[in-house]
Design a protein around this motif. Structure first.
Motif, PDB file in Angstrom:
ATOM      1  N   UNK A  91       0.408  -1.367  -0.326  1.00  0.00           N
ATOM      2  CA  UNK A  91       0.219  -0.136   0.037  1.00  0.00           C
ATOM      3  C   UNK A  91       1.089   0.915  -0.179  1.00  0.00           C
ATOM      4  N   UNK A  92       2.241   1.109   0.526  1.00  0.00           N
ATOM      5  CA  UNK A  92       3.402   2.003   0.168  1.00  0.00           C
ATOM      6  C   UNK A  92       3.736   2.275  -0.963  1.00  0.00           C
ATOM      7  N   UNK A  93       3.843   1.638  -2.113  1.00  0.00           N
ATOM      8  CA  UNK A  93       4.593   1.527  -2.867  1.00  0.00           C
ATOM      9  C   UNK A  93       4.381   2.993  -3.979  1.00  0.00           C
ATOM     10  N   UNK A  94       2.871   3.748  -3.799  1.00  0.00           N
ATOM     11  CA  UNK A  94       3.616   4.963  -4.790  1.00  0.00           C
ATOM     12  C   UNK A  94       4.466   5.619  -3.702  1.00  0.00           C
ATOM     13  N   UNK A  95       5.024   5.769  -3.431  1.00  0.00           N
ATOM     14  CA  UNK A  95       6.203   6.731  -2.804  1.00  0.00           C
ATOM     15  C   UNK A  95       7.143   6.989  -3.830  1.00  0.00           C
TER      16      UNK A  95
END
Length: 85
Positions: A42-46
Motif C-alpha cells: 500500500x506504500x509502493x506509490x512513494x
C-alpha cells in the motif's frame, strides 16, 4: 514628505541547472532508500513519487538553459529596438 524610492537591485545570477540537478539527486537518493526498505504494497506509490521527481528534475535541467537563452535573446532584441528608436 514621501521618501524617494531607491531603484530595484539587479537580479541575482544563479546556477539554476545545478539546483535542478541537486534536487534530482535528492530524489534519486530517496528512491534508493525506499527500494532498500522494501515497502509494503500500500506504500509502493512513494516509489512513483520519487521517479516523478527524478523525471521532472531531468526535464528542468534540460529546459532551464533554453529558457534562459531565450530570455537573454529577447532582452537583447528589446535593447536593440530601444537604441534604434
Amino acid at each position: 514628505m514621501p521618501r524617494q524610492r531607491r531603484p530595484d537591485p539587479p537580479p541575482l545570477q544563479t546556477s539554476d541547472v545545478r539546483i535542478a540537478l541537486a534536487g534530482t539527486a535528492a530524489w534519486a537518493v530517496a528512491l534508493v532508500v525506499l527500494l532498500l526498505l522494501d515497502l509494503p504494497g500500500r506504500d509502493r506509490w512513494w516509489l512513483w513519487v520519487c521517479v516523478s521527481g527524478i523525471v521532472i528534475g531531468l526535464f528542468a535541467s534540460w529546459y532551464t538553459p533554453r529558457l534562459q537563452s531565450g530570455r537573454a535573446r529577447q532582452e537583447a532584441e528589446r535593447a536593440a529596438r530601444r537604441n534604434v528608436s
